[in-house]
Scaffold this active site. Structure first.
Site, PDB file in Angstrom:
ATOM      1  N   HIS A  96       0.807  -1.226   0.000  1.00 35.99           N
ATOM      2  CA  HIS A  96       0.000   0.000   0.000  1.00 35.99           C
ATOM      3  C   HIS A  96       0.841   1.278   0.000  1.00 35.99           C
ATOM      4  O   HIS A  96       0.579   2.227   0.735  1.00 35.99           O
ATOM      5  CB  HIS A  96      -0.957   0.013   1.190  1.00 35.99           C
ATOM      6  CG  HIS A  96      -2.036  -1.037   1.127  1.00 35.99           C
ATOM      7  ND1 HIS A  96      -2.553  -1.496  -0.069  1.00 35.99           N
ATOM      8  CD2 HIS A  96      -2.695  -1.712   2.101  1.00 35.99           C
ATOM      9  CE1 HIS A  96      -3.491  -2.408   0.182  1.00 35.99           C
ATOM     10  NE2 HIS A  96      -3.590  -2.563   1.490  1.00 35.99           N
ATOM     11  N   HIS A 145      -9.690   2.017   0.984  1.00 39.30           N
ATOM     12  CA  HIS A 145      -9.587   0.787   1.786  1.00 39.30           C
ATOM     13  C   HIS A 145     -10.636   0.754   2.895  1.00 39.30           C
ATOM     14  O   HIS A 145     -10.343   0.370   4.028  1.00 39.30           O
ATOM     15  CB  HIS A 145      -8.170   0.680   2.370  1.00 39.30           C
ATOM     16  CG  HIS A 145      -7.734  -0.709   2.704  1.00 39.30           C
ATOM     17  ND1 HIS A 145      -8.152  -1.370   3.828  1.00 39.30           N
ATOM     18  CD2 HIS A 145      -6.914  -1.581   2.049  1.00 39.30           C
ATOM     19  CE1 HIS A 145      -7.594  -2.568   3.878  1.00 39.30           C
ATOM     20  NE2 HIS A 145      -6.833  -2.720   2.799  1.00 39.30           N
ATOM     21  N   GLU A 159     -11.842  -3.299  -2.918  1.00 39.21           N
ATOM     22  CA  GLU A 159     -10.852  -2.310  -3.340  1.00 39.21           C
ATOM     23  C   GLU A 159     -10.733  -2.331  -4.870  1.00 39.21           C
ATOM     24  O   GLU A 159     -10.023  -3.160  -5.430  1.00 39.21           O
ATOM     25  CB  GLU A 159      -9.502  -2.619  -2.690  1.00 39.21           C
ATOM     26  CG  GLU A 159      -9.547  -2.734  -1.174  1.00 39.21           C
ATOM     27  CD  GLU A 159      -8.328  -3.454  -0.629  1.00 39.21           C
ATOM     28  OE1 GLU A 159      -7.189  -3.083  -1.004  1.00 39.21           O
ATOM     29  OE2 GLU A 159      -8.492  -4.414   0.150  1.00 39.21           O
TER      30      GLU A 159
END
Length: 342
Positions: free
Chosen positions: A105, A179, A313
Site C-alpha cells: 500500500h 480501503h 478495493e
C-alpha cells in the site's frame, strides 16, 4: 445537500479537518484530511434506522496509530510490490519494505499517512469534498512529483462517488484505491459473514504464500470464489479451498471484472435489508474479508473481530507491473460509485 467541516486535531503543527456531507434521505458521510479517510457512512435500514456501515475510529490519534488501513486512500500503489522493487524502463527503484520483503500500500509512510488538503463544494446535483495531496519526487522511493486528487461526492440518490486523478512530472507507478471496510448490519452489531456478495467475475488471481499473484488466473466455476449469482461470505471462510487457507482463512484476492465500461457488484445484509451496489471503471477488485481484524482494535462502536468488515478495493489488477505505469504528464483517472438502498 449540505457539508459541515470542523477541526479535529493537528499533525506536525498542521490542523486536520473533518467534513460531513448529508442529503435529505438520511445519508451522512464523514471524510478526514488524515489519509483522505472515510470515517463514517450513515444510511437507513429497511425500518428507517440510520446507522454507520463502515469501520472507523473515534479520534484522530487512533487513525494515526491505525494498523489496518481503515477507510483510507492507499497509494501510490495499492497492494503489494514484490521484493520492494519498481522497474521502469530498465531502471530499478528501491522501495521501503513493510510487508515481509515486499512494499504494501505504497510503503509505511504512504498516502494513508499524509495530511491531505480538503475543500467542500455544494451545487444542485451533489455535495462533494475535494482532497489534494502532492507527493514529492522520491517519496517512499517512487520517482516523479505526483499531484493527486480524490473527490468524495454524495447526491440525493444516496450514492457516494469516488473520483481519482493523478499526474506526475516523471514516469512513475500509480494505482489508487480506497480501503474502507463495510458492514451493513449497522453500528457493527454483527460481523459480515452473513453478508451476500454478488459480482460477475469469472476469474480470480491465484496468490502465492507471500500473497503475490502467481500470474495464473483461475476460473471461479465450482468453487467458493464464484459470486456470479451471490454467495454468503461465511461459505468461503469455512471452506478448505487451498487459496482460502493460503491467506489465513478468508479472501484477499483480486477478482477480474468482466467487459468494458462499468462493472457492477452488490453487497447485501439480509437482516437489516441494507444493500450496497458498487459500480466501477476499474478492471479488478480486491475482495478482502477482514482476516486481520483481531479483537485488539478499539473501533468507534466496539472492539474488532475477524471478518467484522469487508473491503472491495477497486483498482488495476495487481501482478502486472506494466499496467500501473504512468507516463510523465499522463493523467491517471478512476471512478467508483457506492449506492446505498434498503
Amino acid at each position: 445537500m449540505k457539508v459541515e467541516e470542523k477541526a479535529i486535531g493537528t499533525v506536525g503543527g498542521k490542523t486536520v479537518k473533518s467534513f460531513t456531507v448529508s442529503n435529505s434521505k438520511g445519508m451522512e458521510a464523514t471524510f478526514l484530511e488524515w489519509g483522505c479517510a472515510i470515517q463514517e457512512i450513515r444510511v437507513p435500514d429497511q425500518f428507517g434506522t440510520i446507522e454507520n456501515v463502515v469501520l472507523g475510529y473515534e479520534t484522530l490519534e487512533e487513525y494515526i496509530n491505525d494498523p489496518a488501513f481503515l477507510g483510507v486512500i492507499v497509494g501510490r500503489v495499492a497492494g503489494r510490490i514484490q521484493h520492494a522493487e519498481l522497474l521502469i524502463d530498465g531502471e530499478s527503484f528501491k522501495l521501503p519494505e513493510n510487508d515481509g520483503g515486499n512494499t504494501l500500500h505504497g510503503g509505511p509512510e504512504g498516502f494513508h499517512r499524509k495530511v491531505w488538503e480538503g475543500r467542500a463544494e455544494v451545487d444542485d446535483s451533489e455535495a462533494r469534498v475535494i482532497f489534494t495531496y502532492t507527493s514529492e519526487d522520491g517519496e517512499q522511493g517512487f520517482p516523479g512529483r505526483l499531484e493527486a486528487e480524490v473527490i468524495y461526492a454524495v447526491n440525493e440518490n444516496s450514492e457516494l462517488a469516488i473520483r481519482y486523478r493523478a499526474v506526475s512530472d516523471k514516469k512513475t507507478a500509480v494505482n489508487l484505491t480506497n480501503h474502507s471496510y463495510f458492514n451493513l448490519s449497522g453500528g457493527l452489531k454483527r460481523n459480515a459473514l452473513d453478508h451476500v456478495l454478488t459480482m460477475k467475475s469469472e476469474q480470480f488471481a491465484e496468490l502465492d504464500s507471500s500473497l503475490i499473484p502467481t500470474g495464473n488466473a483461475l476460473n471461479v466455476e465450482d468453487s467458493v470464489f464464484d459470486f456470479r449469482t451471490g454467495r454468503t461470505i461465511a461459505e468461503g471462510i469455512s471452506s478448505t479451498h487451498p487459496q482460502i487457507e493460503m491467506v489465513g482463512g478468508g479472501y484477499d484476492h483480486p477478482f477480474l471484472l468482466n467487459g468494458a465500461g462499468l462493472s457492477k457488484m452488490k453487497l447485501e445484509d439480509p437482516e437489516s435489508g441494507r444493500i450496497m451496489e458498487v459500480e466501477t471503471d476499474r478492471p479488478a477488485v480486491i475482495f478482502f474479508s477482514g482476516n486481520n481484524l483481531d479483537g485488539g482494535i478499539q473501533l468507534k462502536e466496539r472492539k474488532s473481530e475477524r471478518h467484522l468488515g469487508i473491503c472491495l478495493e477497486t483498482q488495476i489488477a495487481p501482478g502486472n507491473p506494466e499496467a500501473i505505469l504512468l507516463d510523465a504528464g499522463e493523467a491517471f483517472e478512476a471512478n467508483t460509485t457506492f449506492r446505498f438502498k434498503n
